[in-house]
Design a protein around this motif. Structure first.
Motif, PDB file in Angstrom:
ATOM      1  N   ARG A  57      53.790   7.738  72.102  1.00 26.58           N
ATOM      2  CA  ARG A  57      53.834   6.291  71.170  1.00 26.58           C
ATOM      3  C   ARG A  57      54.365   6.725  70.007  1.00 26.58           C
ATOM      4  N   ALA A  58      55.419   5.762  69.638  1.00 28.90           N
ATOM      5  CA  ALA A  58      55.985   5.718  68.327  1.00 28.90           C
ATOM      6  C   ALA A  58      56.669   4.367  67.947  1.00 28.90           C
ATOM      7  N   PRO A  59      56.873   3.937  66.796  1.00 25.96           N
ATOM      8  CA  PRO A  59      57.473   2.750  66.527  1.00 25.96           C
ATOM      9  C   PRO A  59      58.983   2.645  67.332  1.00 25.96           C
ATOM     10  N   LYS A  60      59.747   3.575  67.271  1.00 24.13           N
ATOM     11  CA  LYS A  60      61.047   3.595  67.696  1.00 24.13           C
ATOM     12  C   LYS A  60      61.119   3.295  69.212  1.00 24.13           C
ATOM     13  N   ILE A  61      60.123   4.152  69.730  1.00 19.10           N
ATOM     14  CA  ILE A  61      59.752   4.081  71.515  1.00 19.10           C
ATOM     15  C   ILE A  61      59.379   2.532  71.780  1.00 19.10           C
ATOM     16  N   ASP A  62      58.465   2.066  70.997  1.00 15.63           N
ATOM     17  CA  ASP A  62      57.990   0.864  71.118  1.00 15.63           C
ATOM     18  C   ASP A  62      59.150  -0.254  71.360  1.00 15.63           C
ATOM     19  N   ARG A  63      60.068  -0.097  70.167  1.00 18.82           N
ATOM     20  CA  ARG A  63      61.063  -1.000  70.030  1.00 18.82           C
ATOM     21  C   ARG A  63      62.181  -0.933  71.198  1.00 18.82           C
ATOM     22  N   THR A  64      62.293   0.388  71.555  1.00 17.08           N
ATOM     23  CA  THR A  64      63.100   0.717  72.801  1.00 17.08           C
ATOM     24  C   THR A  64      62.758   0.050  73.970  1.00 17.08           C
ATOM     25  N   LEU A  65      61.349   0.118  74.395  1.00 18.03           N
ATOM     26  CA  LEU A  65      60.898  -0.464  75.620  1.00 18.03           C
ATOM     27  C   LEU A  65      60.828  -1.774  75.413  1.00 18.03           C
ATOM     28  N   GLU A  66      60.593  -2.362  74.211  1.00 15.60           N
ATOM     29  CA  GLU A  66      60.466  -3.788  74.127  1.00 15.60           C
ATOM     30  C   GLU A  66      61.674  -4.532  74.633  1.00 15.60           C
ATOM     31  N   ALA A  67      62.772  -3.946  74.081  1.00 15.37           N
ATOM     32  CA  ALA A  67      64.141  -4.548  74.638  1.00 15.37           C
ATOM     33  C   ALA A  67      64.350  -4.442  75.942  1.00 15.37           C
ATOM     34  N   ALA A  68      63.880  -3.295  76.496  1.00 20.65           N
ATOM     35  CA  ALA A  68      64.270  -3.393  77.876  1.00 20.65           C
ATOM     36  C   ALA A  68      63.093  -4.077  78.703  1.00 20.65           C
ATOM     37  N   ALA A  69      62.104  -4.368  78.337  1.00 25.11           N
ATOM     38  CA  ALA A  69      61.134  -5.153  79.156  1.00 25.11           C
ATOM     39  C   ALA A  69      61.756  -6.314  79.830  1.00 25.11           C
ATOM     40  N   PRO A  70      62.489  -7.117  79.176  1.00 23.61           N
ATOM     41  CA  PRO A  70      62.811  -8.663  80.161  1.00 23.61           C
ATOM     42  C   PRO A  70      63.477  -8.257  81.027  1.00 23.61           C
ATOM     43  N   LEU A  71      64.222  -7.301  81.530  1.00 27.34           N
ATOM     44  CA  LEU A  71      65.102  -6.988  82.601  1.00 27.34           C
ATOM     45  C   LEU A  71      64.116  -6.622  84.011  1.00 27.34           C
ATOM     46  N   GLY A  72      62.897  -6.028  83.739  1.00 27.91           N
ATOM     47  CA  GLY A  72      62.086  -5.993  84.707  1.00 27.91           C
ATOM     48  C   GLY A  72      61.376  -7.072  84.765  1.00 27.91           C
ATOM     49  N   ASN A  73      60.514  -7.831  83.778  1.00 29.19           N
ATOM     50  CA  ASN A  73      59.786  -8.979  83.839  1.00 29.19           C
ATOM     51  C   ASN A  73      60.399 -10.280  84.370  1.00 29.19           C
TER      52      ASN A  73
END
Length: 428
Positions: free
Chosen positions: A274-290
């Motif tokens: 867990r790190a801020p950069k990983i947070d931002r990367t996963l947050e950007a990809a989340a809408p594709l799945g959700n």
């Protein structure tokens, strides 16, 4: 259908699915129902229960038989992404302050519905066609019991987050107990499949494979520091690629050992650095799945749900019995266990209410049962209805308890260094 014909058919089906899900979400929003409930209902509306009944030619045109496996695969990818996100936002340290009551509640929430569901199927054997020909009762009955024992951890996490309950004792107890419930439920499901196949192989493989996965995840946890330093040096697109590769490998591995892809996705999410950069990367990809992929899973489940099969009074009565067994076994048992574990009556009520929601996780399990040939189409429909009813109950009951008690109970909050909010399971 040829591959060139499947492409356009898939695209128009996605348009229909997303519009129906969004419309259903809009209709149910004033009733306090989260999007996951709306998507479950939208799936049923697009299946033989409604669209197939009103306009069967439209249903066949939009969802031809050859397209359904494509919807299943795309929906599975959405599930994997969603469960990884839920695991990423779950903190193991949540469990420590509430380990004892969570363990007691989880045990009760597994055993009671498992026993009630199994006993109910045994009691109606010969009167209700619960299993396909050739499937013994000692397989069909425990399968129903396992599905009733499941708690929808992602659904539970979403409700807790939306209502601002992440730092309360009962919210944390429910999260910990729900996560433990789902782990145990998948292992039990592997045991049922072992019975179905007439060999101990699946359950042995599941337990041994889970132990191997635990070792790998522990190593990953110990390497978090170096992993974060590597992630900080990677461009965002490469970081996302690495994450997706690891996610697909974890999902593939747990699917092969019989615990199914969602378990690997969630486990990897829990152990992921867990790190801020990983947070931002996963947050950007989340809408594709959700937004795009996960609704396809609900529609696939809906296409296998035919409420017209419940016209038989005996089967309808059995569906009512399953629902009562599910509520008594989960809501009632978890409420009682919480009280025995020393929780106040208002807290115990809320724990029981949250644990009773089954939603997405039960749909996954019963789809597995249908694919394995363990349940009939009618039994599948009954269990979908149980998932819908118990999930729809959650938010209205929480609102009722809050009104009765004048707000959220004054349960002591967790320490300041306790768990942060769960945001990964929130679906916009």
């Amino acid at each position: 259908m040829s591959a060139t014909a499947l492409g356009p058919a898939f695209l128009i089906a996605v348009v229909v699915i997303l519009l129906t899900c969004r419309l259903t979400t809009w209709v149910l929003r004033p009733f306090g129902q989260p999007p996951v409930v709306a998507e479950m209902i939208a799936g049923v509306l697009l299946g033989p229960s409604v669209l197939g009944l009103v306009a069967p030619s439209w249903e066949r045109a939009v969802f031809p038989a050859d397209l359904r496996p494509v919807l299943y695969v795309a929906g599975q990818l959405g599930l994997v992404l969603f469960m990884f996100q839920a695991g990423y936002e779950f903190r193991v340290e949540r469990i420590k302050p509430v380990a004892r009551p969570a363990a007691v509640i989880s045990t009760a929430g597994i055993l009671a519905p498992l026993v009630l569901g199994t006993a109910l199927v045994w009691a109606v054997r010969g009167h209700v066609h619960t299993a396909p020909a050739g499937v013994p009762m000692y397989v069909a009955a425990p399968f129903v019991g396992v599905t009733l024992a499941i708690t929808a951890f992602p659904m539970l996490a979403r409700i807790i987050t939306e209502r601002g309950l992440t730092d309360t004792v009962f919210g944390t107890i429910s999260l910990a107990a729900g996560a433990l419930d789902d782990v145990i439920a998948w292992i039990l499901l592997a045991g049922v499949l072992s019975l179905s196949r007439g060999t101990a192989g699946p359950v042995v493989e599941a337990v041994a494979g889970a132990a191997g996965l635990a070792v790998v995840l522990l190593v990953l946890l110990r390497l978090r520091g170096p992993a974060i330093r590597v992630a900080d040096r990677l461009p965002a697109d490469q970081l996302l690629l690495v994450t997706l590769l690891l996610l697909c490998l974890a999902a593939w591995y747990t699917d092969r050992i019989g615990l199914y892809a969602v378990f690997g996705a969630f486990s990897l999410g829990v152990a992921y650095p867990r790190a801020p950069k990983i947070d931002r990367t996963l947050e950007a990809a989340a809408p594709l799945g959700n937004v795009l992929l996960l609704p396809l899973f609900f529609t696939y489940s809906g296409l296998n749900t035919d409420t017209g099969l419940l016209t038989d009074p005996t089967l309808l009565l059995f569906a009512l019995g399953c629902t009562l067994a599910a509520v008594a076994g989960k809501f009632g048992a978890c409420w009682l266990a919480a009280r025995l574990a020393g929780q106040s009556a208002p807290v115990a009520l809320r724990v029981g209410t949250l644990m009773n929601a089954r939603g997405l996780m039960q749909l996954i399990a019963i789809n597995v049962g249908l694919a394995e040939g363990v349940v009939t189409r009618a039994m599948f429909t009954v269990l979908v209805l149980v998932a819908l009813v118990t999930t729809v109950m959650a938010t209205p009951l929480l609102t009722l308890w809050d009104r009765r008690d004048g707000g959220v109970p004054d349960a002591p909050e967790l320490p300041a260094d306790g768990p942060p909010a769960v945001v990964g399971a929130v679906r916009e």
